[in-house]
Design an enzyme around this catalytic site. Structure first.
Site, PDB file in Angstrom:
ATOM      1  N   CYS A  65     -11.022  14.292 -25.575  1.00 22.34           N
ATOM      2  CA  CYS A  65     -10.614  14.501 -24.192  1.00 22.34           C
ATOM      3  C   CYS A  65     -10.927  15.934 -23.741  1.00 22.34           C
ATOM      4  O   CYS A  65     -12.086  16.290 -23.614  1.00 22.34           O
ATOM      5  CB  CYS A  65      -9.142  14.153 -24.021  1.00 22.34           C
ATOM      6  SG  CYS A  65      -8.652  13.903 -22.303  1.00 22.34           S
TER       7      CYS A  65
ATOM      8  N   HIS B 187      -9.657   8.282 -25.835  1.00 21.91           N
ATOM      9  CA  HIS B 187      -8.661   8.554 -26.875  1.00 21.91           C
ATOM     10  C   HIS B 187      -8.731   7.505 -27.981  1.00 21.91           C
ATOM     11  O   HIS B 187      -8.137   6.426 -27.854  1.00 21.91           O
ATOM     12  CB  HIS B 187      -7.256   8.565 -26.271  1.00 21.91           C
ATOM     13  CG  HIS B 187      -6.962   9.760 -25.441  1.00 21.91           C
ATOM     14  ND1 HIS B 187      -6.259  10.846 -25.916  1.00 21.91           N
ATOM     15  CD2 HIS B 187      -7.295  10.066 -24.164  1.00 21.91           C
ATOM     16  CE1 HIS B 187      -6.158  11.766 -24.965  1.00 21.91           C
ATOM     17  NE2 HIS B 187      -6.785  11.311 -23.884  1.00 21.91           N
TER      18      HIS B 187
ATOM     19  N   GLU C 151      -7.158   7.483 -30.677  1.00 21.59           N
ATOM     20  CA  GLU C 151      -5.838   7.293 -31.291  1.00 21.59           C
ATOM     21  C   GLU C 151      -4.976   6.316 -30.491  1.00 21.59           C
ATOM     22  O   GLU C 151      -3.933   5.867 -30.978  1.00 21.59           O
ATOM     23  CB  GLU C 151      -5.121   8.636 -31.414  1.00 21.59           C
ATOM     24  CG  GLU C 151      -4.358   9.098 -30.203  1.00 21.59           C
ATOM     25  CD  GLU C 151      -5.214   9.530 -29.023  1.00 21.59           C
ATOM     26  OE1 GLU C 151      -4.684   9.688 -27.907  1.00 21.59           O
ATOM     27  OE2 GLU C 151      -6.437   9.721 -29.215  1.00 21.59           O
TER      28      GLU C 151
END
Length: 430
Positions: free
Chosen positions: A296, A380, A382
């Protein structure tokens, strides 16, 4: 023969008629107990609604997310710092809010992405004042009031999002009270004009030790630009101990003491982080074998350090279902995203190449160095919330680290025996 659904409905109706069973409390979204509130978009529409959060007026950038679930994670994501967050999902709050202090086996927050709510206000069409979920400890209304977050419900979010989509992200303000003059000359604060990363980064280095049963003897330096807890978890659960530094720490001076460098997500305009960009330039130049991974804002900072440019998107990408294509394999992945800026892929230098591309707006979603073990993504991997399609990128980072350690014959002292680690706190310094 009655279907299972019809049998259930018939049984439920009979039980209700005889009042012989206990049913769960229905979601009550009445506004009779709520005060008035107003959302005003600068040079745009005014929306009247009801306040169900903190009794305070706020202003910031109005943005929207199309995510269906994950409002606790979104509201505590540091990337939303200073923003008024509109949820397109009509009903928000029906599963309540879990504990904001519960920790996991790595001493990381179990349910939240940071210790506190980061957005300054939220906008929903219909706020559930009652909730039902086994992990919930309070309602969304209680959480917003306790956290000082302005919250407005009863807003036509479809109209609001259509406006933001067509006109672009705009400044807005939420005001609490029965009467409000929409033409009142009050300032609209622009969070993009200041360095928001400075507000969310750790104020001093701290250490996260990987439990012995997980440890693989890897030590990663994390530049905290507003790191989500689940990013740290994805690193630790793969066997790494972490030393987390403030975003502007001169990490280039001690980069050779680590097995890899990670640059986190964060809020705002990446050009405000010039010190970080200059430090990354030195690492890329002087430590050419060192694995680096950015997510990001970390992706944008790496791009600036490489000589590329960033641009502000019209209304940003904030959702859990955005398709991104891997330009190396040709595979398409569904990704979780939250950003208002992007890298201009046309400005990448000859040593870099685009890694992922957004299939909705064709914006850049990643880049990879042609000769060094460095890559980054705008989305992202994750998740939390969102899909786990691209979690393999953490494995790719660890593969690069293992190659680096092996090829350089590294024999660094055990992480936990380091003097540096001994003197560091074990949690984020606010």
């Amino acid at each position: 023969m009655l279907s299972a659904t019809k049998r259930y409905l018939a049984t439920a109706a009979a039980a209700a008629a005889t009042n012989t069973t206990t049913t769960s409390k229905a979601f009550t979204n009445t506004t009779s107990q709520l005060g008035r509130a107003t959302l005003t978009i600068k040079d745009g529409p005014v929306f009247n609604g009801y306040s169900f959060g903190a009794n305070r007026n706020v202003s910031g950038e109005a943005v929207f997310t199309t995510s269906l679930v994950g409002y606790p994670e979104s509201m505590t994501d540091p990337s939303y710092r200073g923003q008024i967050l509109c949820f397109t999902q009509p009903l928000i709050g029906n599963y309540g809010v879990p504990s904001s202090t519960a920790k996991d086996q790595f001493n990381l927050l179990k349910y939240m992405e940071s210790p506190k709510v980061q957005c300054i206000g939220i906008v929903v069409a219909d706020a559930a004042l009652e909730y039902s979920h086994w992990t919930a400890v309070e309602s969304l209304q209680q959480w917003c009031k306790r956290s000082g977050v302005a919250a407005i419900t009863g807003v036509d979010t479809r109209q609001l999002v259509s406006y933001l989509r067509d006109k672009g992200s705009s400044l807005g303000r939420i005001t609490i009270g029965e009467e409000y003059d929409a033409d009142e000359d009050a300032a609209f604060e622009d969070p993009g004009a200041i360095n928001l990363v400075h507000k969310v980064t750790t104020k001093a280095p701290f250490h996260i030790a990987c439990p012995p049963q997980y440890s693989k003897g890897i030590h990663i330096a994390v530049l905290d630009c507003g790191a989500k807890e689940n990013i740290l978890r994805c690193l630790v659960e793969r066997g790494a101990s972490l030393t987390v530094f403030p975003y502007d720490y001169p990490i280039d001076k001690i980069a050779n003491k680590f097995d890899g460098i990670f640059i986190s997500n964060g809020p705002g305009d990446p050009t405000h982080c010039s010190t970080t960009v200059n430090n990354l330039k030195k690492i890329i130049t002087n430590h050419q074998d060192l694995p680096i991974f950015g997510i990001c804002l970390g992706h944008q900072l790496l791009a600036l350090a490489s000589g590329a440019k960033t641009i502000k998107l019209k209304y940003g990408n904030r959702a859990h279902n955005i398709p991104a294509i891997d330009l190396i394999t040709g595979n398409c992945h569904i990704t979780s995203q939250n950003h208002g800026y992007a890298v201009d892929a046309n400005t990448l230098s000859e040593n870099w190449q685009p890694y992922f591309t957004n299939l909705n707006d064709l914006s850049n979603e990643g880049m990879i160095h042609k000769y060094q073990p460095i890559f980054s993504t705008q989305f992202h991997p994750e998740a939390k919330g969102g899909p786990l399609d691209t979690s393999f990128l953490f494995d790719k980072f660890f593969d690069n680290i293992n190659v680096y350690k092996k090829s350089n014959g590294l024999n660094l002292p055990p992480v936990e025996n380091s003097l540096l680690v001994d003197i560091l706190p074990k949690e984020r310094v606010e």
